[in-house]
Write a protein that holds these residues in place. Sequence first.
Motif, PDB file in Angstrom:
ATOM      1  N   LEU A 276       0.827  -1.215   0.000  1.00 43.25           N
ATOM      2  CA  LEU A 276       0.000   0.000   0.000  1.00 43.25           C
ATOM      3  C   LEU A 276       0.859   1.262   0.000  1.00 43.25           C
ATOM      4  O   LEU A 276       0.580   2.211  -0.736  1.00 43.25           O
ATOM      5  CB  LEU A 276      -0.923   0.006   1.227  1.00 43.25           C
ATOM      6  N   THR A 277       1.911   1.262   0.805  1.00 45.93           N
ATOM      7  CA  THR A 277       2.798   2.422   0.846  1.00 45.93           C
ATOM      8  C   THR A 277       3.511   2.602  -0.483  1.00 45.93           C
ATOM      9  O   THR A 277       3.702   3.730  -0.958  1.00 45.93           O
ATOM     10  CB  THR A 277       3.820   2.256   1.990  1.00 45.93           C
ATOM     11  N   SER A 278       3.901   1.508  -1.112  1.00 50.86           N
ATOM     12  CA  SER A 278       4.570   1.570  -2.413  1.00 50.86           C
ATOM     13  C   SER A 278       3.646   2.152  -3.474  1.00 50.86           C
ATOM     14  O   SER A 278       4.056   2.992  -4.283  1.00 50.86           O
ATOM     15  CB  SER A 278       5.019   0.180  -2.846  1.00 50.86           C
ATOM     16  N   THR A 279       2.403   1.704  -3.473  1.00 53.25           N
ATOM     17  CA  THR A 279       1.428   2.213  -4.433  1.00 53.25           C
ATOM     18  C   THR A 279       1.217   3.707  -4.231  1.00 53.25           C
ATOM     19  O   THR A 279       1.182   4.479  -5.198  1.00 53.25           O
ATOM     20  CB  THR A 279       0.088   1.470  -4.281  1.00 53.25           C
ATOM     21  N   PHE A 280       1.102   4.126  -2.969  1.00 52.09           N
ATOM     22  CA  PHE A 280       0.941   5.550  -2.671  1.00 52.09           C
ATOM     23  C   PHE A 280       2.154   6.341  -3.146  1.00 52.09           C
ATOM     24  O   PHE A 280       2.016   7.430  -3.715  1.00 52.09           O
ATOM     25  CB  PHE A 280       0.724   5.745  -1.170  1.00 52.09           C
ATOM     26  N   ALA A 281       3.349   5.807  -2.931  1.00 55.57           N
ATOM     27  CA  ALA A 281       4.575   6.495  -3.352  1.00 55.57           C
ATOM     28  C   ALA A 281       4.628   6.648  -4.875  1.00 55.57           C
ATOM     29  O   ALA A 281       5.028   7.699  -5.383  1.00 55.57           O
ATOM     30  CB  ALA A 281       5.797   5.743  -2.848  1.00 55.57           C
ATOM     31  N   ILE A 282       4.227   5.625  -5.597  1.00 56.41           N
ATOM     32  CA  ILE A 282       4.225   5.700  -7.064  1.00 56.41           C
ATOM     33  C   ILE A 282       3.243   6.766  -7.542  1.00 56.41           C
ATOM     34  O   ILE A 282       3.555   7.559  -8.441  1.00 56.41           O
ATOM     35  CB  ILE A 282       3.915   4.325  -7.683  1.00 56.41           C
ATOM     36  N   PHE A 283       2.060   6.837  -6.920  1.00 55.94           N
ATOM     37  CA  PHE A 283       1.104   7.882  -7.289  1.00 55.94           C
ATOM     38  C   PHE A 283       1.667   9.268  -6.982  1.00 55.94           C
ATOM     39  O   PHE A 283       1.439  10.216  -7.732  1.00 55.94           O
ATOM     40  CB  PHE A 283      -0.236   7.681  -6.591  1.00 55.94           C
ATOM     41  N   CYS A 284       2.414   9.398  -5.886  1.00 51.55           N
ATOM     42  CA  CYS A 284       3.047  10.684  -5.566  1.00 51.55           C
ATOM     43  C   CYS A 284       4.081  11.051  -6.621  1.00 51.55           C
ATOM     44  O   CYS A 284       4.184  12.220  -7.018  1.00 51.55           O
ATOM     45  CB  CYS A 284       3.689  10.628  -4.189  1.00 51.55           C
ATOM     46  N   PHE A 285       4.876  10.060  -7.089  1.00 52.84           N
ATOM     47  CA  PHE A 285       5.846  10.323  -8.163  1.00 52.84           C
ATOM     48  C   PHE A 285       5.137  10.810  -9.418  1.00 52.84           C
ATOM     49  O   PHE A 285       5.576  11.750 -10.073  1.00 52.84           O
ATOM     50  CB  PHE A 285       6.651   9.069  -8.507  1.00 52.84           C
ATOM     51  N   ILE A 286       4.030  10.163  -9.754  1.00 54.34           N
ATOM     52  CA  ILE A 286       3.281  10.542 -10.960  1.00 54.34           C
ATOM     53  C   ILE A 286       2.719  11.944 -10.802  1.00 54.34           C
ATOM     54  O   ILE A 286       2.823  12.773 -11.710  1.00 54.34           O
ATOM     55  CB  ILE A 286       2.160   9.512 -11.241  1.00 54.34           C
ATOM     56  N   LYS A 287       2.143  12.245  -9.632  1.00 51.27           N
ATOM     57  CA  LYS A 287       1.564  13.568  -9.405  1.00 51.27           C
ATOM     58  C   LYS A 287       2.638  14.643  -9.470  1.00 51.27           C
ATOM     59  O   LYS A 287       2.434  15.693 -10.084  1.00 51.27           O
ATOM     60  CB  LYS A 287       0.866  13.615  -8.060  1.00 51.27           C
ATOM     61  N   CYS A 288       3.800  14.404  -8.877  1.00 42.00           N
ATOM     62  CA  CYS A 288       4.883  15.386  -8.943  1.00 42.00           C
ATOM     63  C   CYS A 288       5.371  15.568 -10.377  1.00 42.00           C
ATOM     64  O   CYS A 288       5.673  16.676 -10.779  1.00 42.00           O
ATOM     65  CB  CYS A 288       6.043  14.945  -8.056  1.00 42.00           C
ATOM     66  N   GLY A 289       5.428  14.477 -11.139  1.00 37.35           N
ATOM     67  CA  GLY A 289       5.826  14.581 -12.532  1.00 37.35           C
ATOM     68  C   GLY A 289       4.849  15.383 -13.360  1.00 37.35           C
ATOM     69  O   GLY A 289       5.244  16.159 -14.233  1.00 37.35           O
ATOM     70  N   ILE A 290       3.567  15.233 -13.074  1.00 34.77           N
ATOM     71  CA  ILE A 290       2.559  15.996 -13.805  1.00 34.77           C
ATOM     72  C   ILE A 290       2.673  17.476 -13.445  1.00 34.77           C
ATOM     73  O   ILE A 290       2.533  18.339 -14.305  1.00 34.77           O
ATOM     74  CB  ILE A 290       1.141  15.455 -13.487  1.00 34.77           C
ATOM     75  N   GLN A 291       2.969  17.793 -12.189  1.00 35.52           N
ATOM     76  CA  GLN A 291       3.104  19.190 -11.798  1.00 35.52           C
ATOM     77  C   GLN A 291       4.352  19.811 -12.402  1.00 35.52           C
ATOM     78  O   GLN A 291       4.377  20.983 -12.726  1.00 35.52           O
ATOM     79  CB  GLN A 291       3.161  19.317 -10.285  1.00 35.52           C
ATOM     80  N   LEU A 292       5.440  19.039 -12.555  1.00 36.36           N
ATOM     81  CA  LEU A 292       6.671  19.575 -13.107  1.00 36.36           C
ATOM     82  C   LEU A 292       6.579  19.783 -14.610  1.00 36.36           C
ATOM     83  O   LEU A 292       7.194  20.698 -15.152  1.00 36.36           O
ATOM     84  CB  LEU A 292       7.838  18.640 -12.793  1.00 36.36           C
ATOM     85  N   TYR A 293       5.838  18.923 -15.301  1.00 38.67           N
ATOM     86  CA  TYR A 293       5.733  19.000 -16.754  1.00 38.67           C
ATOM     87  C   TYR A 293       4.286  19.099 -17.172  1.00 38.67           C
ATOM     88  O   TYR A 293       3.682  18.138 -17.640  1.00 38.67           O
ATOM     89  CB  TYR A 293       6.393  17.771 -17.408  1.00 38.67           C
ATOM     90  N   PRO A 294       3.663  20.273 -16.994  1.00 42.00           N
ATOM     91  CA  PRO A 294       2.250  20.404 -17.371  1.00 42.00           C
ATOM     92  C   PRO A 294       2.084  20.329 -18.886  1.00 42.00           C
ATOM     93  O   PRO A 294       2.963  20.730 -19.642  1.00 42.00           O
ATOM     94  CB  PRO A 294       1.865  21.785 -16.848  1.00 42.00           C
ATOM     95  N   CYS A 295       0.964  19.806 -19.301  1.00 43.49           N
ATOM     96  CA  CYS A 295       0.669  19.674 -20.735  1.00 43.49           C
ATOM     97  C   CYS A 295       0.202  20.968 -21.323  1.00 43.49           C
ATOM     98  O   CYS A 295      -0.310  21.808 -20.734  1.00 43.49           O
ATOM     99  CB  CYS A 295      -0.382  18.600 -20.954  1.00 43.49           C
TER     100      CYS A 295
END
Length: 81
Positions: A62-81
């Motif tokens: 569960l913690t791993s899944t949450f961490a992966i979603f955090c990585f994805i969210k941070c990536g989306i914030q850094l590189y907006p479309c």
Amino acid sequence: MIYPSIVKAFHDRDIALFKKSMEKGLVYMFLLLAPAIVGICYLISELVKVIYTNFSDSDAALTSTFAIFCFIKCGIQLYPC
């Protein structure tokens, strides 16, 4: 050797070279960080188990899944479309 070309372009007020150097630097940064992020996402469950030794396998998952979603969210914030 990106930084010296960025500084030189900025000092000479060469906007075209500055933009080109910044773009090149961002591409190099992405090429270095993308494999690292993929590796971390692949190994995150093991990292969670090592860092938090009292976690069970389900807690680590569960913690791993949450961490992966955090990585994805941070990536989306850094590189907006």
